[in-house]
Motif scaffolding. Structure first.
Motif, PDB file in Angstrom:
ATOM      1  N   LEU A 240       0.805  -1.226   0.000  1.00  0.00           N
ATOM      2  CA  LEU A 240       0.000   0.000   0.000  1.00  0.00           C
ATOM      3  C   LEU A 240       0.834   1.270   0.000  1.00  0.00           C
ATOM      4  CD1 LEU A 240      -2.517  -1.202   2.727  1.00  0.00           C
ATOM      5  CD2 LEU A 240      -2.921  -1.186   0.263  1.00  0.00           C
ATOM      6  N   ILE A 241       2.148   1.143   0.198  1.00  0.00           N
ATOM      7  CA  ILE A 241       2.987   2.331   0.346  1.00  0.00           C
ATOM      8  C   ILE A 241       2.930   3.171  -0.935  1.00  0.00           C
ATOM      9  CG2 ILE A 241       5.354   3.150   0.694  1.00  0.00           C
ATOM     10  CD1 ILE A 241       5.786   0.666   2.423  1.00  0.00           C
ATOM     11  N   GLY A 242       2.630   4.453  -0.749  1.00  0.00           N
ATOM     12  CA  GLY A 242       2.524   5.374  -1.889  1.00  0.00           C
ATOM     13  C   GLY A 242       1.103   5.546  -2.394  1.00  0.00           C
ATOM     14  N   GLN A 243       0.177   4.681  -1.950  1.00  0.00           N
ATOM     15  CA  GLN A 243      -1.206   4.780  -2.429  1.00  0.00           C
ATOM     16  C   GLN A 243      -1.958   5.901  -1.722  1.00  0.00           C
ATOM     17  OE1 GLN A 243      -3.548   1.211  -2.527  1.00  0.00           O
ATOM     18  NE2 GLN A 243      -1.958   0.003  -3.564  1.00  0.00           N
ATOM     19  N   ASP A 244      -2.951   6.406  -2.399  1.00  0.00           N
ATOM     20  CA  ASP A 244      -3.835   7.398  -1.814  1.00  0.00           C
ATOM     21  C   ASP A 244      -4.765   6.713  -0.823  1.00  0.00           C
ATOM     22  OD1 ASP A 244      -6.396   9.174  -1.721  1.00  0.00           O
ATOM     23  OD2 ASP A 244      -4.858  10.445  -2.648  1.00  0.00           O
ATOM     24  N   ILE A 245      -5.103   7.373   0.253  1.00  0.00           N
ATOM     25  CA  ILE A 245      -5.931   6.789   1.305  1.00  0.00           C
ATOM     26  C   ILE A 245      -7.300   6.365   0.771  1.00  0.00           C
ATOM     27  CG2 ILE A 245      -6.780   9.049   2.047  1.00  0.00           C
ATOM     28  CD1 ILE A 245      -6.165   5.889   4.194  1.00  0.00           C
ATOM     29  N   LYS A 246      -7.781   7.036  -0.283  1.00  0.00           N
ATOM     30  CA  LYS A 246      -9.081   6.666  -0.857  1.00  0.00           C
ATOM     31  C   LYS A 246      -9.039   5.273  -1.475  1.00  0.00           C
ATOM     32  CE  LYS A 246     -10.259  11.489  -1.916  1.00  0.00           C
ATOM     33  NZ  LYS A 246     -10.564  12.451  -3.014  1.00  0.00           N
ATOM     34  N   ASP A 247      -7.885   4.919  -2.057  1.00  0.00           N
ATOM     35  CA  ASP A 247      -7.764   3.605  -2.712  1.00  0.00           C
ATOM     36  C   ASP A 247      -7.507   2.478  -1.721  1.00  0.00           C
ATOM     37  OD1 ASP A 247      -8.064   4.783  -5.216  1.00  0.00           O
ATOM     38  OD2 ASP A 247      -5.923   5.300  -5.283  1.00  0.00           O
ATOM     39  N   VAL A 248      -6.961   2.844  -0.573  1.00  0.00           N
ATOM     40  CA  VAL A 248      -6.595   1.831   0.417  1.00  0.00           C
ATOM     41  C   VAL A 248      -7.820   1.044   0.874  1.00  0.00           C
ATOM     42  CG1 VAL A 248      -5.781   1.494   2.785  1.00  0.00           C
ATOM     43  CG2 VAL A 248      -4.504   2.963   1.208  1.00  0.00           C
ATOM     44  N   ARG A 249      -8.919   1.747   1.124  1.00  0.00           N
ATOM     45  CA  ARG A 249     -10.118   1.075   1.629  1.00  0.00           C
ATOM     46  C   ARG A 249     -10.641   0.042   0.636  1.00  0.00           C
ATOM     47  NH1 ARG A 249     -11.761   3.872   6.145  1.00  0.00           N
ATOM     48  NH2 ARG A 249     -11.041   6.023   6.319  1.00  0.00           N
ATOM     49  N   LYS A 250     -10.525   0.331  -0.638  1.00  0.00           N
ATOM     50  CA  LYS A 250     -10.991  -0.609  -1.657  1.00  0.00           C
ATOM     51  C   LYS A 250     -10.127  -1.858  -1.685  1.00  0.00           C
ATOM     52  CE  LYS A 250     -12.426   3.215  -4.652  1.00  0.00           C
ATOM     53  NZ  LYS A 250     -12.200   3.877  -5.972  1.00  0.00           N
ATOM     54  N   ASN A 251      -8.806  -1.687  -1.494  1.00  0.00           N
ATOM     55  CA  ASN A 251      -7.865  -2.808  -1.607  1.00  0.00           C
ATOM     56  C   ASN A 251      -7.818  -3.690  -0.367  1.00  0.00           C
ATOM     57  OD1 ASN A 251      -7.099  -2.010  -4.184  1.00  0.00           O
ATOM     58  ND2 ASN A 251      -5.494  -0.641  -3.390  1.00  0.00           N
ATOM     59  N   LEU A 252      -8.424  -3.233   0.721  1.00  0.00           N
ATOM     60  CA  LEU A 252      -8.359  -4.003   1.981  1.00  0.00           C
ATOM     61  C   LEU A 252      -9.748  -4.440   2.439  1.00  0.00           C
ATOM     62  CD1 LEU A 252      -5.685  -2.059   4.097  1.00  0.00           C
ATOM     63  CD2 LEU A 252      -5.400  -4.179   2.824  1.00  0.00           C
ATOM     64  N   GLN A 253     -10.621  -4.768   1.504  1.00  0.00           N
ATOM     65  CA  GLN A 253     -11.988  -5.105   1.883  1.00  0.00           C
ATOM     66  C   GLN A 253     -12.099  -6.390   2.695  1.00  0.00           C
ATOM     67  OE1 GLN A 253     -14.439  -6.097  -1.520  1.00  0.00           O
ATOM     68  NE2 GLN A 253     -12.621  -6.458  -2.788  1.00  0.00           N
ATOM     69  N   HIS A 254     -11.065  -7.288   2.594  1.00  0.00           N
ATOM     70  CA  HIS A 254     -11.102  -8.546   3.350  1.00  0.00           C
ATOM     71  C   HIS A 254     -10.419  -8.441   4.715  1.00  0.00           C
ATOM     72  CE1 HIS A 254     -12.738 -10.516  -0.108  1.00  0.00           C
ATOM     73  NE2 HIS A 254     -11.675 -10.232  -0.863  1.00  0.00           N
ATOM     74  N   PHE A 255      -9.843  -7.264   5.010  1.00  0.00           N
ATOM     75  CA  PHE A 255      -9.084  -7.101   6.253  1.00  0.00           C
ATOM     76  C   PHE A 255      -9.661  -5.952   7.080  1.00  0.00           C
ATOM     77  CE2 PHE A 255      -6.187  -8.728   3.007  1.00  0.00           C
ATOM     78  CZ  PHE A 255      -5.677  -9.847   3.637  1.00  0.00           C
ATOM     79  N   GLN A 256      -9.277  -5.907   8.333  1.00  0.00           N
ATOM     80  CA  GLN A 256      -9.600  -4.765   9.172  1.00  0.00           C
ATOM     81  C   GLN A 256      -8.541  -3.682   8.941  1.00  0.00           C
ATOM     82  OE1 GLN A 256     -10.831  -5.523  13.283  1.00  0.00           O
ATOM     83  NE2 GLN A 256     -10.777  -7.723  12.850  1.00  0.00           N
ATOM     84  N   LEU A 257      -8.954  -2.444   9.045  1.00  0.00           N
ATOM     85  CA  LEU A 257      -8.057  -1.330   8.729  1.00  0.00           C
ATOM     86  C   LEU A 257      -7.944  -0.383   9.920  1.00  0.00           C
ATOM     87  CD1 LEU A 257      -6.382   0.422   6.731  1.00  0.00           C
ATOM     88  CD2 LEU A 257      -8.545   1.440   5.976  1.00  0.00           C
ATOM     89  N   GLU A 258      -6.704  -0.016  10.264  1.00  0.00           N
ATOM     90  CA  GLU A 258      -6.459   1.001  11.282  1.00  0.00           C
ATOM     91  C   GLU A 258      -5.563   2.067  10.664  1.00  0.00           C
ATOM     92  OE1 GLU A 258      -4.486   1.600  15.747  1.00  0.00           O
ATOM     93  OE2 GLU A 258      -4.627  -0.405  14.868  1.00  0.00           O
ATOM     94  N   ILE A 259      -6.014   3.314  10.719  1.00  0.00           N
ATOM     95  CA  ILE A 259      -5.270   4.426  10.103  1.00  0.00           C
ATOM     96  C   ILE A 259      -4.590   5.214  11.203  1.00  0.00           C
ATOM     97  CG2 ILE A 259      -5.474   6.536   8.734  1.00  0.00           C
ATOM     98  CD1 ILE A 259      -7.976   5.295   7.449  1.00  0.00           C
ATOM     99  N   ILE A 260      -3.281   5.440  11.020  1.00  0.00           N
ATOM    100  CA  ILE A 260      -2.487   6.151  12.017  1.00  0.00           C
ATOM    101  C   ILE A 260      -1.812   7.337  11.325  1.00  0.00           C
ATOM    102  CG2 ILE A 260      -0.536   5.985  13.635  1.00  0.00           C
ATOM    103  CD1 ILE A 260      -1.159   2.986  13.841  1.00  0.00           C
ATOM    104  N   GLY A 261      -1.930   8.519  11.917  1.00  0.00           N
ATOM    105  CA  GLY A 261      -1.297   9.716  11.362  1.00  0.00           C
ATOM    106  C   GLY A 261      -2.234  10.513  10.469  1.00  0.00           C
TER     107      GLY A 261
END
Length: 637
Positions: A588-609
């Motif tokens: 995910l490094i370098g990706q926009d935060i908007k795209d991250v949610r789409k790519n992690l639909q099978h996982f739980q997500l925690e955003i820091i910073g």
């Protein structure tokens, strides 16, 4: 005749000459003995005066394949008595009794023997340093200490049935200690002193020390870490299922080197006297014989494929039973599996399908493969107590015996036989010699003096058939009864087994089974094969549910320890509703935060910073993890 002075004088001269001759002879003899026979006479005298106190040679250490010490020696002083030098035997016995925890009468009896030397056993054999110091402080005439060695097991009960133990005189009694006692034990030395005929020490005479020859160090094929994985999983299974027993084997299928071997119940070799003989004398991995059940189907499918008796795509209908000699042989699944391919017959462990394969092969052909793979005879692994197992005699085999043998019932085999046979089937088709000794090392130079170089034996199936069997058994783990042995990232093949036990009356017991699983990986080029059998687990009695997870636990850690890289070309697991699903974690490094949610639909997500871009993530990307794993992303600008 009148005796004259002349006759008397002649007789006197003769006597004188004889005396002179005798004296000259004695002088020459004395000179000969003193000048030319000095060493011979000295040796004879010393033999008469010398008294020897034995000094043990150190028994060789037992090491794992990386030369980590599994068994070694620690110093153990021993009390000896020289009866002729003990002046006050009653006082001596009185003082020694409480220290050695022996009766005063027993010690008095020992030190009163008409012998050169006697061990004050049992209390005085291999004592602690504290007890030895108490003995020395007494300064009792005729009481001395000699050094013996005691075996020490730094890992307690680990690999107990492989290592075995030694007796009070350091003689091997079980396990590898017994098999290679001659090489391990070395040769005795001695401390020598001089005494008169009554055993009293001759003053002003020096003592002599003959150095003992130490035994060779034995290097095993066992790997300490793999053995720990095995022992850990067996302990967990004991706690979970409370079975009558468990056996586990880990082997390199290409060389026959045993990497791990353990049984439950087990024992502590340093304390073997507190265990029943049937525990420490029976290495279940090579001693126990039982009907193998469905793990034996690997032999049947290999023989059928080699002989061209089956095409895995060929269709087979299973109504839930098959009639053989007026006997209805049922499938484990009530109602049967219906229409399926022969690949699915193997995946589903369908008994009627395997009976059909046995019938196609026929008695002579099937049993020829069984015998070629080593069943019915010892593997000759270098451990004591191996059993041969039992097969039907040719005269005993009828349609029913042929049918039951095809799916693993009616024959009796050992765990080591099964592992050796499956190894030959999956390694390209050649038999291997199971062994547990890697070689022998000189304890002084630490150089190998003997190295065990074993070559593969006869070919039993072709390399092409071996590859096809591996792919078939990989499908069993991905799509069939072996799903609980599936390891994400590794290509695993295997087969379950559930066999009824036979009671003393020859009848099958109800709700009393030996459940098993044999697995290997990587499926395309196996480096390790793992077998586990559990005797009468409480509750669940299916190999796929009980033993497949145990094999998975051992194999997953073993593959990682052996640095076998994970891959993405394995068969996808055919998930059930309750299976844990695995998914690829993207980078995910370098990706926009908007795209991250789409790519992690099978996982739980925690955003820091704060920020719009991902500057770091944990866990890292480009790996497969169970769904719902927490992925932490760190934002920045």
């Amino acid at each position: 005749m009148r005796v004259t002075h002349m006759i008397i004088r002649k007789r006197t001269y003769i006597v004188l000459l004889m005396v002179i001759f005798i004296f000259v002879g004695l002088i020459f003899r004395l000179g000969y003995l003193q000048l030319y026979k000095t060493h011979w006479l000295t040796d004879k005298a010393e033999d008469l005066w010398r008294r020897d106190i034995p000094v043990e040679g150190k028994r060789g250490k037992i090491l794992d394949q990386s030369e980590k010490e599994l068994v070694y020696n620690i110093s153990a002083p021993t009390v000896i008595a020289i009866p002729a030098q003990i002046k006050d035997k009653e006082m001596t016995a009185e003082k020694l009794a409480p220290i050695l925890n022996m009766s005063q009468e027993k010690i008095f009896q020992l030190i009163s023997k008409r012998t050169l030397m006697v061990y004050l056993a049992p209390g005085g054999r291999k004592i602690s340093e504290d007890v030895a110091n108490q003995i020395l402080r007494l300064r009792l005439p005729g009481i001395a200490l000699t050094e013996e060695n005691r075996r020490y097991y730094p890992y307690g009960s680990l690999a107990a049935h492989v290592l075995g133990f030694t007796g009070i005189d350091n003689q091997g009694l079980t396990g590898i200690e017994l098999v290679y006692d001659d090489k391990l034990k070395g040769q005795r030395g001695s401390i020598s002193f001089f005494s008169d005929a009554k055993g009293r020490e001759i003053p002003n005479e020096r003592d002599f020390y003959k150095e003992p020859i130490h035994g060779l160090d034995l290097v095993l094929t066992l790997d300490l870490n793999i053995q720990k994985f095995v022992e850990r999983e067996l302990d967990k299974a004991i706690e979970k299922y409370n079975p009558e027993g468990i056996v586990a084997l880990v082997m390199n299928p290409n060389t026959g080197a045993v990497l791990g071997m353990a049984n439950r119940p087990t024992y502590f070799p340093s304390d073997y006297k507190n265990y029943p003989q049937e525990v420490y004398n029976r290495n279940l991995a090579i001693w126990k014989t039982f009907e193998p059940g469905s793990t034996f189907k690997i032999v049947t499918i290999a023989a059928a494929l080699e002989e061209g008796k089956v095409n895995l795509k060929e269709s087979f209908f299973d109504p839930g039973f098959i009639l053989v000699a007026n006997h209805r042989i049922r499938c484990w699944k009530a109602g049967g599996h219906g229409q399926q391919s022969f690949l699915q017959v193997v995946e589903n462990s369908c008994n009627p399908g395997f009976v059909t394969l046995g019938q196609r092969l026929g008695e002579e052909l099937l049993f020829s493969y069984i015998r070629k793979l080593g069943f019915g005879q010892k593997t000759n692994i270098d451990l004591p107590g191996e059993a041969s197992g039992l097969l039907f005699k040719p005269s005993q085999v009828g349609p029913l015996e042929l049918a039951t043998t095809a799916f693993g019932q009616g024959v009796s085999v050992t765990p080591i036989q099964q592992v050796a046979a499956v190894s030959a089937i999956i390694n390209g088709g050649q038999k291997v010699q199971p062994h547990i000794v890697k070689g022998w090392k000189d304890p002084v130079t630490n150089m190998y003096v003997i190295k065990n170089e074993l070559e593969k034996g006869e070919r039993v199936i072709s390399a092409e058939t071996s590859e096809l069997v591996r792919l078939t058994l990989e499908s069993v783990v991905a799509n069939g009864t072996g799903k609980n042995a599936y390891i994400d990232g590794y290509r695993v093949g295997g087969k379950t087994g559930t066999a009824q036990k036979v009671g003393p009356d020859g009848r099958y017991l109800k709700n009393n089974h030996i459940v098993s699983f044999i697995g290997f990986a990587p499926a395309d080029k196996p480096e390790v094969v793992v077998y586990v059998a559990v005797d009468n687990p409480q509750g669940i009695q299916f190999g796929g549910l009980v033993t497949a997870p145990i094999v998975k636990g051992i194999m997953e850690d073993t593959l990682q320890y052996l640095k076998v890289e994970k891959r993405k070309d394995q068969l996808e697991l055919e998930y059930r509703y309750d299976d844990t699903r695995y998914y690829d974690v993207p980078n995910l490094i370098g990706q926009d935060i908007k795209d991250v949610r789409k790519n992690l639909q099978h996982f739980q997500l925690e955003i820091i910073g704060e920020g719009n871009k991902v500057i770091n993530q944990l866990p890292k990307g480009d790996q497969r993890l169970p769904g719902d794993t927490m992925i932490r992303v760190y934002l920045g600008n």
